[in-house]
Design an enzyme around this catalytic site. Sequence first.
Site, PDB file in Angstrom:
ATOM      1  N   TYR A  77       1.487  -3.326-104.841  1.00 26.21           N
ATOM      2  CA  TYR A  77       1.908  -4.711-105.063  1.00 26.21           C
ATOM      3  C   TYR A  77       1.673  -5.438-103.751  1.00 26.21           C
ATOM      4  O   TYR A  77       2.598  -5.924-103.141  1.00 26.21           O
ATOM      5  CB  TYR A  77       3.404  -4.656-105.445  1.00 26.21           C
ATOM      6  CG  TYR A  77       4.064  -5.924-105.925  1.00 26.21           C
ATOM      7  CD1 TYR A  77       3.595  -6.630-107.025  1.00 26.21           C
ATOM      8  CD2 TYR A  77       5.205  -6.403-105.282  1.00 26.21           C
ATOM      9  CE1 TYR A  77       4.242  -7.768-107.471  1.00 26.21           C
ATOM     10  CE2 TYR A  77       5.861  -7.543-105.725  1.00 26.21           C
ATOM     11  CZ  TYR A  77       5.370  -8.226-106.824  1.00 26.21           C
ATOM     12  OH  TYR A  77       6.013  -9.358-107.274  1.00 26.21           O
ATOM     13  N   HIS A  98       0.208 -13.089-104.785  1.00 23.90           N
ATOM     14  CA  HIS A  98       0.726 -12.630-106.077  1.00 23.90           C
ATOM     15  C   HIS A  98       2.237 -12.394-106.017  1.00 23.90           C
ATOM     16  O   HIS A  98       2.988 -12.879-106.865  1.00 23.90           O
ATOM     17  CB  HIS A  98       0.007 -11.347-106.497  1.00 23.90           C
ATOM     18  CG  HIS A  98       0.588 -10.710-107.720  1.00 23.90           C
ATOM     19  ND1 HIS A  98       0.500 -11.288-108.974  1.00 23.90           N
ATOM     20  CD2 HIS A  98       1.285  -9.549-107.896  1.00 23.90           C
ATOM     21  CE1 HIS A  98       1.097 -10.507-109.867  1.00 23.90           C
ATOM     22  NE2 HIS A  98       1.589  -9.453-109.244  1.00 23.90           N
ATOM     23  N   GLU A 111      -4.118  -7.767-115.046  1.00 25.85           N
ATOM     24  CA  GLU A 111      -3.930  -7.821-113.603  1.00 25.85           C
ATOM     25  C   GLU A 111      -5.265  -7.478-112.953  1.00 25.85           C
ATOM     26  O   GLU A 111      -5.796  -6.385-113.157  1.00 25.85           O
ATOM     27  CB  GLU A 111      -2.805  -6.877-113.150  1.00 25.85           C
ATOM     28  CG  GLU A 111      -1.440  -7.370-113.604  1.00 25.85           C
ATOM     29  CD  GLU A 111      -0.255  -6.672-112.956  1.00 25.85           C
ATOM     30  OE1 GLU A 111      -0.425  -5.541-112.444  1.00 25.85           O
ATOM     31  OE2 GLU A 111       0.851  -7.259-112.960  1.00 25.85           O
ATOM     32  N   GLN A 128       8.149  -5.843-119.962  1.00 29.05           N
ATOM     33  CA  GLN A 128       8.414  -5.600-118.537  1.00 29.05           C
ATOM     34  C   GLN A 128       9.714  -6.261-118.068  1.00 29.05           C
ATOM     35  O   GLN A 128      10.534  -5.639-117.392  1.00 29.05           O
ATOM     36  CB  GLN A 128       7.232  -6.133-117.719  1.00 29.05           C
ATOM     37  CG  GLN A 128       7.312  -5.844-116.218  1.00 29.05           C
ATOM     38  CD  GLN A 128       6.072  -6.332-115.468  1.00 29.05           C
ATOM     39  OE1 GLN A 128       5.137  -6.872-116.055  1.00 29.05           O
ATOM     40  NE2 GLN A 128       6.067  -6.142-114.162  1.00 29.05           N
ATOM     41  N   TYR A 153      12.483  -3.431-116.733  1.00 27.89           N
ATOM     42  CA  TYR A 153      12.135  -2.982-115.372  1.00 27.89           C
ATOM     43  C   TYR A 153      13.330  -2.764-114.452  1.00 27.89           C
ATOM     44  O   TYR A 153      13.191  -2.152-113.391  1.00 27.89           O
ATOM     45  CB  TYR A 153      11.119  -3.928-114.736  1.00 27.89           C
ATOM     46  CG  TYR A 153      11.683  -5.118-114.004  1.00 27.89           C
ATOM     47  CD1 TYR A 153      12.121  -6.233-114.696  1.00 27.89           C
ATOM     48  CD2 TYR A 153      11.767  -5.136-112.606  1.00 27.89           C
ATOM     49  CE1 TYR A 153      12.621  -7.334-114.030  1.00 27.89           C
ATOM     50  CE2 TYR A 153      12.274  -6.233-111.930  1.00 27.89           C
ATOM     51  CZ  TYR A 153      12.705  -7.333-112.652  1.00 27.89           C
ATOM     52  OH  TYR A 153      13.201  -8.416-111.988  1.00 27.89           O
ATOM     53  N   LYS A 166       3.419  -1.059-118.823  1.00 21.68           N
ATOM     54  CA  LYS A 166       2.205  -0.817-118.043  1.00 21.68           C
ATOM     55  C   LYS A 166       1.413   0.401-118.504  1.00 21.68           C
ATOM     56  O   LYS A 166       0.220   0.494-118.233  1.00 21.68           O
ATOM     57  CB  LYS A 166       2.590  -0.582-116.575  1.00 21.68           C
ATOM     58  CG  LYS A 166       3.293  -1.735-115.911  1.00 21.68           C
ATOM     59  CD  LYS A 166       2.292  -2.724-115.401  1.00 21.68           C
ATOM     60  CE  LYS A 166       2.964  -3.747-114.501  1.00 21.68           C
ATOM     61  NZ  LYS A 166       1.963  -4.637-113.913  1.00 21.68           N
ATOM     62  N   THR A 205      -2.129  -6.587-108.197  1.00 21.40           N
ATOM     63  CA  THR A 205      -2.828  -7.816-108.573  1.00 21.40           C
ATOM     64  C   THR A 205      -3.295  -8.565-107.338  1.00 21.40           C
ATOM     65  O   THR A 205      -2.513  -8.784-106.407  1.00 21.40           O
ATOM     66  CB  THR A 205      -1.888  -8.722-109.376  1.00 21.40           C
ATOM     67  OG1 THR A 205      -1.289  -7.944-110.390  1.00 21.40           O
ATOM     68  CG2 THR A 205      -2.630  -9.893-109.983  1.00 21.40           C
TER      69      THR A 205
HETATM   70 MN    MN Z   1      -0.508  -3.867-111.248  1.00 17.51          MN
END
Ligand code: MN
Length: 417
Positions: free
Chosen positions: A130, A135, A201, A242, A246, A255, A351
């Site tokens: 990440y 992003h 993504e 998500q 999450y 995912k 992403t």
């Molecule tokens: Mn990803």
Amino acid sequence: MLNKNLKSWVDIKPDSDFSIHNIPFGIYSDAEVKHHACSAIGEYIIDLFVLESADLLDINRSVFEEEYLNSFIGLGKPVTNLIRKKLIDILCDQNSILKKDEHFFKKVFKKQSAVKMLMPVKVGDYTDFYSSIDHATNIGTMIRDPKNALMPNWKHLPVGYHGRASSICVSGHSFYRPKGQQKPADSDNPVFGPTKLLDIELETAFIIGKQTQMGDSVSTEKADDYIFGMVLFNDWSARDIQTWEYVPLGPFLAKNFASTISPWIVTLEALEPFRVKGYEQDPKLLPYLQYSGQKNLDINLEVFLKPQNGRENKICASNYKYMYYTMEQQLTHHTVNGCNINIGDMMASGTISGPQPSEYGSMMELTWRGTKPIKLNDGTERKFVNDNDTIIIRGHCNKDGVRIGFGECIGTVLPTK
Ligand code: MN
């Protein structure tokens, strides 16, 4: 590093991803071949198993007959880099037997359009990071607070999670829209059904080329020895699933239903001339994450959406250089606790968004959570991805007239099964 004088006797269009400077590796299949390792030049694949019947590469060619490249990669960079160099020499040698013997040429060279590319590696473990600051800031702004968009840990370590390897598919596949639990904003209880917010993504992934043992850590200086090469990566995401699932352990069923990769592994050596300076990392990182030199990469990345029977629409143009953390830092952090890595492991960038709205790497950001739909050239709109839409990611590097690229990363969404 970049030898601009290299010239192949093979006809290569100037905008080809597969110039003499690339020479990536992959696995292909066609009516005669179940699976052979191959490289690419111009519009052709080069069957390495058949090529080696002429003993040009000085290697036991059985390694090119396997289902995946793992064993080949496992020979180590001294070997795989030499093979790549020999291929470049052969493709530049005006007296090459391949150029002179038309029959042999036709056995070794096949049009890319006439073969099917397969998964290049057996992926043991898959990790997703990440690491794009734009992003992470966009997502934090949308779901939390614009003033505290980044979590306190974000600028101190490359945040990541362990993903699922079983559903990583090679370009050209399709998959069913996932179902799952979602909690509508106006309800106290969850509902079950197909995701309404299917997203993409835009990512790349690097492939591990050298094993470590439990307890070992890979330093930022040594990290490149462990990275064989890179592919394009689409980390399909179901945003409504998500959001509900999450907390507190992170991504799970939102995912793991599908990820798409491009079929050619572009080696780190081919990418080396396209290195650029990384982000200025402030605050200063702990010593184990610090590095020196130019460790980011200038890779142009584009995303296209193609409705069924429709034309492609470019929806995003980003660049790998916007990554806050480098691959080397990601790998170092991944192994700092002694976690062992294996050949074929895949580690995705996260992403990759740039600072401009046209550079955002997900529909969530491009449409700002669906509030600014994208207009397509057929007059329809998209907030997220519809059934039968195809998403195509392309990526290439360009410097001083030298171009290398990744080919395509294509996946299509089918209606829920
Ligand atoms: Mn990803």
